[in-house]
Design an enzyme around this catalytic site. Structure first.
Site, PDB file in Angstrom:
ATOM      1  N   GLN A  48     -18.176   3.342   0.072  1.00 58.81           N
ATOM      2  CA  GLN A  48     -17.264   3.615   1.192  1.00 58.81           C
ATOM      3  C   GLN A  48     -15.888   3.030   0.945  1.00 58.81           C
ATOM      4  OE1 GLN A  48     -19.365   1.088   1.053  1.00 58.81           O
ATOM      5  NE2 GLN A  48     -19.341  -0.237   2.813  1.00 58.81           N
ATOM      6  N   ALA A  87     -24.281   0.842  10.499  1.00 54.54           N
ATOM      7  CA  ALA A  87     -23.704   0.823  11.848  1.00 54.54           C
ATOM      8  C   ALA A  87     -22.179   0.938  11.823  1.00 54.54           C
ATOM      9  CB  ALA A  87     -24.145  -0.442  12.609  1.00 54.54           C
ATOM     10  N   GLU A 287     -20.208   6.532   9.831  1.00 54.19           N
ATOM     11  CA  GLU A 287     -21.106   7.521  10.431  1.00 54.19           C
ATOM     12  C   GLU A 287     -20.388   8.548  11.314  1.00 54.19           C
ATOM     13  OE1 GLU A 287     -24.989   4.884  11.206  1.00 54.19           O
ATOM     14  OE2 GLU A 287     -23.033   3.919  11.205  1.00 54.19           O
TER      15      GLU A 287
END
Lengths: 335, 286
Positions: A48, A87, A287
């Site tokens: 990421q 998360a 997400e």
């Protein structure tokens, strides 16, 4: 016949674990006697780009160059715990921990700079690796202060620990503020449905994401684009078949993900509604980037053929059944 | 994983001797795009195999040539080679299209047309085209050579009539009549690295009066072994194409599918789709 349609998907998504689940991260920074730093974080970069943005945060806070940051991440032998890369939390939680560690180190550097220059008070700022005291017109390089800290045996470490653990909601009413922050996004998708074969081609995706603040706009766009492709696979291809509780889809020859040829034109639009609790206002994007895609695709299919798909993936058989009025309805599988 | 002895012969003669000696205990490997997966999966088709013979380095089996109205393709010619061949594009463009839709760039650079045939998958992309062309396969063994039609070589899915001491050396077919137009269509679950749910090869020659002079319709992935849709072809041959004759031909294609495959779980999908893509292709010739 090929029919086109446009669909919209919107979402909001919470950052971090929430509901009083432990959610914290630590970071330490050591400055070497040449003014370069080594940043230790438990945050695991799984692609990421967290190593990049954590190094950016440390450099920004200390007033040094990005190239002067050496980062060691997710090595349990030496790095402090920062929790998991889940998360959509690491920019927010580890980003804050790194920023706190940088502030801690910066305060020690400024304190020692005052000792060296004999300045007990007055304004101070750091620019381009130099600590400036504008009232006395004196300045000293960070490297010189760091060298002195090492020579005199004074602390040359910064430490940060950020706690994102939120209170739980009311057990009786389920009301409360379960999470520290929320991201918002809307995606618009254009599809072309082949009503004779059930093939759905995603032609274009416009993905608009409120990320608080994009610490690195290019990697942020990369995450949005990657999320859209993952969402496209979820909407059109990915399926796990089971029989009597045993998974029958065991390999990537059957569990299909989009190939480069399946990736549509993606336009990412970053919205920066800064979050006061986030590092420089940042929230997260991991997400959220994939959540609106599949709903937008099935809405676009509905716009194209006038029938709702209620079971994902919207594969050849399900879309054909929906597109052909006399056909079998309702997402029958196929051997 | 399966244990085996690996041979790396440098000539066709060496391969023939090895095949003659080891028989069905040996398996040939070329691009390896099917065999390596079968090995990894401990596929039962390789249960008796003790010897793998790599033919990748055997020289002069990668050619694409034309002579006296026939095109000959060496069995080791890769999909990438066939897809980009100017001869193939000019004479039988649908073979170029089909080869260009196999797997992914990596698979097309490794995989060979010979492998695509001998693997005998009902979903092979180049096979419907070769069926439409009535291709002939040249088989060689130590005791001699023979020819077999591609229409007769497939016994059942993943099973051919090629003997264990034989190697496929060449694929040969007659060029289509001058003025023929060809199409290949593949319906897969995604745009690349997809196994065909349905594919279809067609070649049609229409004369000056609009009469269908030559027609070949070869569907793939819908029957255990590939064949031309002869009943559909009969409807179109010798008359002018009309919307009505196309509709009738499409129904014949799906009838032939059901006659050969029976009613399967996939029939509810494949029947309308094979009719639709046949109609879509044939309508291009209207």
């Amino acid at each position: 016949m090929k029919k086109r349609g446009v669909g919209i998907g919107s979402m909001y998504y919470a950052i971090g674990y929430g509901f009083n689940r432990p959610d914290h991260a630590a970071a330490t920074i050591e400055i070497a006697d040449d003014g370069t730093i080594t940043l230790l974080t438990g945050c695991c970069d799984i692609g990421q780009g967290s190593d990049t943005i954590l190094a950016q945060i440390a450099a920004e806070e200390l007033g040094i160059d990005y190239e002067d940051v050496h980062i060691i991440s997710a090595d349990t032998a030496v790095t402090p715990d920062s929790g998991a890369s889940t998360a959509s939390r690491q920019t927010f939680v580890s980003g804050n921990a790194v920023r706190m560690a940088a502030i801690d180190l910066k305060e020690k550097l400024i304190l020692h700079a005052r000792e060296i220059l004999g300045l007990n008070q007055g304004e101070v700022f750091i620019k381009d690796k130099i600590i400036h005291f504008p009232e006395s017109s004196k300045n000293i390089s960070i490297a010189a202060v760091a060298k002195s800290l090492h020579d005199k045996g004074k602390p040359f470490l910064g430490y940060g620990w950020y706690n994102n653990t939120t209170p739980d909601v009311d057990p009786e009413t389920n009301q409360g503020d379960a999470y520290a922050s929320y991201c918002f996004a809307t995606q618009v998708v254009e599809v072309e449905v082949d009503t004779d074969t059930g093939q759905v081609e995603v032609l274009k995706v416009i993905a608009v994401h409120d990320v608080g603040k994009a610490i690195n706009p290019v990697t942020c766009e990369g995450q949005i684009e990657g999320g859209v492709v993952q969402g496209l696979g979820y909407g059109l291809f990915e399926e796990v078949e089971t029989k009597d509780g045993v998974v029958r889809t065991r390999n990537f020859d059957e569990f299909l993900m989009p190939t480069a040829a399946d990736v549509p034109d993606i336009t990412s639009i970053i919205v920066e509604d800064e979050e006061p609790k986030g590092p420089y206002g940042a929230k997260g994007v991991g997400e959220p980037s994939l959540i609106p895609t599949a709903p937008a695709i099935v809405n676009a299919i509905y716009d194209a053929i006038g029938v709702r798909i209620f079971q994902l993936p919207a594969n050849l058989e399900r879309v054909l059944a929906a597109a052909q009025p006399m056909g079998k309805k309702g997402g029958e599988g196929d051997a | 994983m399966h244990k085996f002895k690996f041979y790396n012969p440098k000539s066709l003669e060496e391969v023939l001797v090895l095949l003659d000696h080891h028989g069905d205990r040996a398996k040939l490997i070329a691009g390896g795009t099917d065999i390596l997966i079968q090995l990894r999966n401990n596929d039962e088709s390789l249960a008796n195999v003790q010897f793998i013979i790599n033919i990748d380095a055997v020289p002069s089996m990668r050619y694409i040539t034309e002579q006296d109205g026939y095109i000959s393709i060496g069995s080791l010619a890769t999909h990438a080679q066939i897809a980009s061949s100017s001869l193939i594009k000019e004479k039988v463009n649908f073979l170029s299209e089909a080869a260009g839709l196999v797997g992914s760039p990596q698979i097309r650079h490794r995989g060979t047309i010979g492998g695509n045939i001998v693997n005998a998958s009902p979903a092979a992309d180049t096979v419907p085209v070769l069926v439409a062309l009535d291709a002939v396969l040249m088989l060689q063994s130590l005791s001699g050579s023979r020819e077999v039609s591609i229409n007769e070589v497939f016994l059942k899915p993943y099973k051919t009539s090629i003997k264990s001491n034989e190697i496929l050396t060449e694929i040969r077919f007659k060029c289509l009549p001058e003025g023929s137009r060809t199409h290949f269509i593949k319906v897969g679950r995604r745009k690349a690295l997809a196994i065909a749910r349905v594919n279809l090869a067609t070649a049609i020659k229409i004369d000056d009066q609009g009469i269908v002079e030559d027609v070949r319709i070869a569907p793939g992935s819908i029957m255990p072994t590939p064949c031309r849709a002869r009943e559909a072809e009969k409807i179109l041959l010798g008359s002018v194409l009309t919307k009505e004759s196309i509709l009738l031909a499409c129904q014949k294609v799906s009838e032939e599918m059901i006659a050969k495959s029976g009613m399967r779980a996939s029939t509810f999908y494949k029947k309308p789709v094979v009719e639709a893509i046949t109609s879509r292709i044939l309508s291009k010739y209207l």
